[in-house]
Design a protein around this motif. Sequence first.
Motif, PDB file in Angstrom:
ATOM      1  N   HIS A  67     -25.728 -88.188-226.999  1.00 44.00           N
ATOM      2  CA  HIS A  67     -26.991 -87.735-226.303  1.00 44.00           C
ATOM      3  C   HIS A  67     -27.276 -86.352-226.545  1.00 44.00           C
ATOM      4  CE1 HIS A  67     -25.187 -91.198-224.409  1.00 44.00           C
ATOM      5  NE2 HIS A  67     -26.484 -91.481-223.929  1.00 44.00           N
ATOM      6  N   ARG A  68     -28.573 -86.158-226.713  1.00 44.51           N
ATOM      7  CA  ARG A  68     -29.032 -84.695-226.731  1.00 44.51           C
ATOM      8  C   ARG A  68     -30.103 -84.589-225.808  1.00 44.51           C
ATOM      9  NH1 ARG A  68     -25.041 -84.326-228.888  1.00 44.51           N
ATOM     10  NH2 ARG A  68     -24.617 -84.271-231.007  1.00 44.51           N
ATOM     11  N   GLY A  69     -30.394 -83.029-225.893  1.00 40.39           N
ATOM     12  CA  GLY A  69     -31.430 -82.557-224.911  1.00 40.39           C
ATOM     13  C   GLY A  69     -31.423 -83.227-223.301  1.00 40.39           C
ATOM     14  N   THR A  70     -32.477 -83.388-222.952  1.00 35.91           N
ATOM     15  CA  THR A  70     -32.561 -83.978-221.505  1.00 35.91           C
ATOM     16  C   THR A  70     -31.724 -85.167-221.193  1.00 35.91           C
ATOM     17  OG1 THR A  70     -34.285 -85.060-221.555  1.00 35.91           O
ATOM     18  CG2 THR A  70     -34.638 -82.485-220.885  1.00 35.91           C
ATOM     19  N   MET A  71     -31.246 -86.050-222.116  1.00 34.31           N
ATOM     20  CA  MET A  71     -30.605 -87.190-221.750  1.00 34.31           C
ATOM     21  C   MET A  71     -28.922 -86.649-222.162  1.00 34.31           C
ATOM     22  SD  MET A  71     -32.648 -89.335-221.004  1.00 34.31           S
ATOM     23  CE  MET A  71     -31.218 -90.617-220.887  1.00 34.31           C
ATOM     24  N   SER A  72     -28.566 -85.481-222.141  1.00 39.44           N
ATOM     25  CA  SER A  72     -27.255 -85.156-222.278  1.00 39.44           C
ATOM     26  C   SER A  72     -26.888 -84.694-220.800  1.00 39.44           C
ATOM     27  CB  SER A  72     -26.774 -84.263-223.269  1.00 39.44           C
ATOM     28  OG  SER A  72     -25.505 -83.864-223.223  1.00 39.44           O
ATOM     29  N   TRP A  73     -26.168 -85.350-220.157  1.00 38.39           N
ATOM     30  CA  TRP A  73     -25.882 -84.937-218.752  1.00 38.39           C
ATOM     31  C   TRP A  73     -24.542 -84.512-218.381  1.00 38.39           C
ATOM     32  CZ3 TRP A  73     -28.316 -89.906-216.031  1.00 38.39           C
ATOM     33  CH2 TRP A  73     -29.718 -90.145-216.400  1.00 38.39           C
ATOM     34  N   LEU A  74     -23.672 -84.633-219.234  1.00 38.87           N
ATOM     35  CA  LEU A  74     -22.209 -84.120-219.105  1.00 38.87           C
ATOM     36  C   LEU A  74     -22.257 -82.527-219.316  1.00 38.87           C
ATOM     37  CD1 LEU A  74     -19.913 -86.910-220.386  1.00 38.87           C
ATOM     38  CD2 LEU A  74     -20.830 -86.559-218.297  1.00 38.87           C
ATOM     39  N   ASP A  75     -21.518 -81.772-218.522  1.00 35.71           N
ATOM     40  CA  ASP A  75     -21.431 -80.468-218.850  1.00 35.71           C
ATOM     41  C   ASP A  75     -20.054 -79.954-219.356  1.00 35.71           C
ATOM     42  OD1 ASP A  75     -23.900 -78.985-217.659  1.00 35.71           O
ATOM     43  OD2 ASP A  75     -23.218 -80.315-216.072  1.00 35.71           O
ATOM     44  N   ARG A  76     -18.962 -80.641-219.069  1.00 39.21           N
ATOM     45  CA  ARG A  76     -17.518 -80.322-219.538  1.00 39.21           C
ATOM     46  C   ARG A  76     -16.846 -81.658-219.770  1.00 39.21           C
ATOM     47  NH1 ARG A  76     -19.569 -77.213-216.168  1.00 39.21           N
ATOM     48  NH2 ARG A  76     -18.690 -78.141-214.092  1.00 39.21           N
ATOM     49  N   ILE A  77     -15.892 -81.664-220.737  1.00 43.80           N
ATOM     50  CA  ILE A  77     -14.934 -82.751-220.888  1.00 43.80           C
ATOM     51  C   ILE A  77     -13.475 -81.872-220.421  1.00 43.80           C
ATOM     52  CG2 ILE A  77     -13.722 -84.280-222.514  1.00 43.80           C
ATOM     53  CD1 ILE A  77     -16.721 -84.736-222.192  1.00 43.80           C
ATOM     54  N   LEU A  78     -13.016 -82.306-219.367  1.00 50.86           N
ATOM     55  CA  LEU A  78     -11.608 -81.683-218.939  1.00 50.86           C
ATOM     56  C   LEU A  78     -10.532 -82.094-219.425  1.00 50.86           C
ATOM     57  CD1 LEU A  78     -12.342 -81.737-214.996  1.00 50.86           C
ATOM     58  CD2 LEU A  78     -13.028 -80.046-216.725  1.00 50.86           C
ATOM     59  N   SER A  79     -10.550 -83.421-219.795  1.00 51.23           N
ATOM     60  CA  SER A  79      -9.179 -83.969-220.375  1.00 51.23           C
ATOM     61  C   SER A  79      -9.389 -85.454-221.082  1.00 51.23           C
ATOM     62  CB  SER A  79      -7.978 -84.282-219.466  1.00 51.23           C
ATOM     63  OG  SER A  79      -8.233 -84.930-218.601  1.00 51.23           O
ATOM     64  N   VAL A  80      -8.760 -85.870-222.111  1.00 53.07           N
ATOM     65  CA  VAL A  80      -9.017 -87.124-222.833  1.00 53.07           C
ATOM     66  C   VAL A  80      -7.813 -87.534-223.597  1.00 53.07           C
ATOM     67  CG1 VAL A  80     -10.103 -86.249-224.995  1.00 53.07           C
ATOM     68  CG2 VAL A  80     -10.661 -88.581-224.151  1.00 53.07           C
ATOM     69  N   ASP A  81      -7.506 -88.678-223.420  1.00 54.69           N
ATOM     70  CA  ASP A  81      -6.099 -89.034-224.155  1.00 54.69           C
ATOM     71  C   ASP A  81      -6.615 -90.690-224.776  1.00 54.69           C
ATOM     72  OD1 ASP A  81      -5.619 -90.991-221.960  1.00 54.69           O
ATOM     73  OD2 ASP A  81      -4.076 -89.645-221.320  1.00 54.69           O
ATOM     74  N   THR A  82      -5.519 -91.205-225.107  1.00 56.39           N
ATOM     75  CA  THR A  82      -5.925 -92.624-225.800  1.00 56.39           C
ATOM     76  C   THR A  82      -6.316 -93.820-224.685  1.00 56.39           C
ATOM     77  OG1 THR A  82      -3.631 -93.216-225.497  1.00 56.39           O
ATOM     78  CG2 THR A  82      -4.358 -92.572-227.751  1.00 56.39           C
ATOM     79  N   GLU A  83      -6.153 -93.388-223.128  1.00 58.96           N
ATOM     80  CA  GLU A  83      -6.510 -94.344-222.243  1.00 58.96           C
ATOM     81  C   GLU A  83      -7.310 -93.741-221.421  1.00 58.96           C
ATOM     82  OE1 GLU A  83      -2.744 -95.851-220.822  1.00 58.96           O
ATOM     83  OE2 GLU A  83      -2.122 -96.499-222.548  1.00 58.96           O
ATOM     84  N   ARG A  84      -7.813 -92.303-221.340  1.00 59.77           N
ATOM     85  CA  ARG A  84      -8.437 -91.853-220.053  1.00 59.77           C
ATOM     86  C   ARG A  84      -9.105 -90.661-220.624  1.00 59.77           C
ATOM     87  NH1 ARG A  84      -6.728 -88.701-214.924  1.00 59.77           N
ATOM     88  NH2 ARG A  84      -7.940 -89.753-213.299  1.00 59.77           N
ATOM     89  N   VAL A  85     -10.361 -90.464-219.760  1.00 60.56           N
ATOM     90  CA  VAL A  85     -11.073 -89.287-219.840  1.00 60.56           C
ATOM     91  C   VAL A  85     -11.803 -88.964-218.530  1.00 60.56           C
ATOM     92  CG1 VAL A  85     -13.118 -90.729-220.323  1.00 60.56           C
ATOM     93  CG2 VAL A  85     -13.272 -88.361-221.333  1.00 60.56           C
ATOM     94  N   VAL A  86     -11.711 -87.525-218.512  1.00 59.16           N
ATOM     95  CA  VAL A  86     -12.436 -86.905-217.239  1.00 59.16           C
ATOM     96  C   VAL A  86     -13.233 -85.838-217.797  1.00 59.16           C
ATOM     97  CG1 VAL A  86     -11.637 -85.576-215.125  1.00 59.16           C
ATOM     98  CG2 VAL A  86     -10.035 -87.197-216.009  1.00 59.16           C
TER      99      VAL A  86
END
Length: 157
Positions: free
Chosen positions: A16-35
């Motif tokens: 997603h780009r521009g006004t359609m990109s709504w996330l500000d930060r990726i805090l953590s990610v692994d093979t099963e979970r993302v925050v």
Amino acid sequence: MSAIDTSLVVADLVPHRGTMSWLDRILSVDTERVVAEADITEDSLFLRDGRLAAWIGIEYMAQTIAAWAGQRARREGRAVALGFLVGTRRYDVHRQSFKAGECLRIEANCELMADNGLGMFACRILVGGELAASANLSVFEPPEGGAFMDSKKGETS
């Protein structure tokens, strides 16, 4: 859960780009979970009278899943691919809206990811540590996203 490489940003993982990109930060990610986190600002798309309707949380969840898929693709040496939200089950909201100035913490746990690209994620949104919404999202990541879209051009339902 391992923390994500700090050199990666949302734009590296989510198409997603521009006004359609709504996330500000990726805090953590692994093979099963993302925050991830998203700040609700006065510039947020769909903000009306300082509020976003709670149904918009589904898109925040979907973009968080996209970040998980983007990191997975990078880990496997593939380009970040196009994915699709197929459906939502049990979208349970505990408030009617999100307010400007709030930070949404979006969590997605991969429950299933099949070889054919179909997946299921258990998601939730927290605001100030309190559960604001939860849902199960079904997603589809075609093996060749661009080719898949090209093959659908001109088709009608």
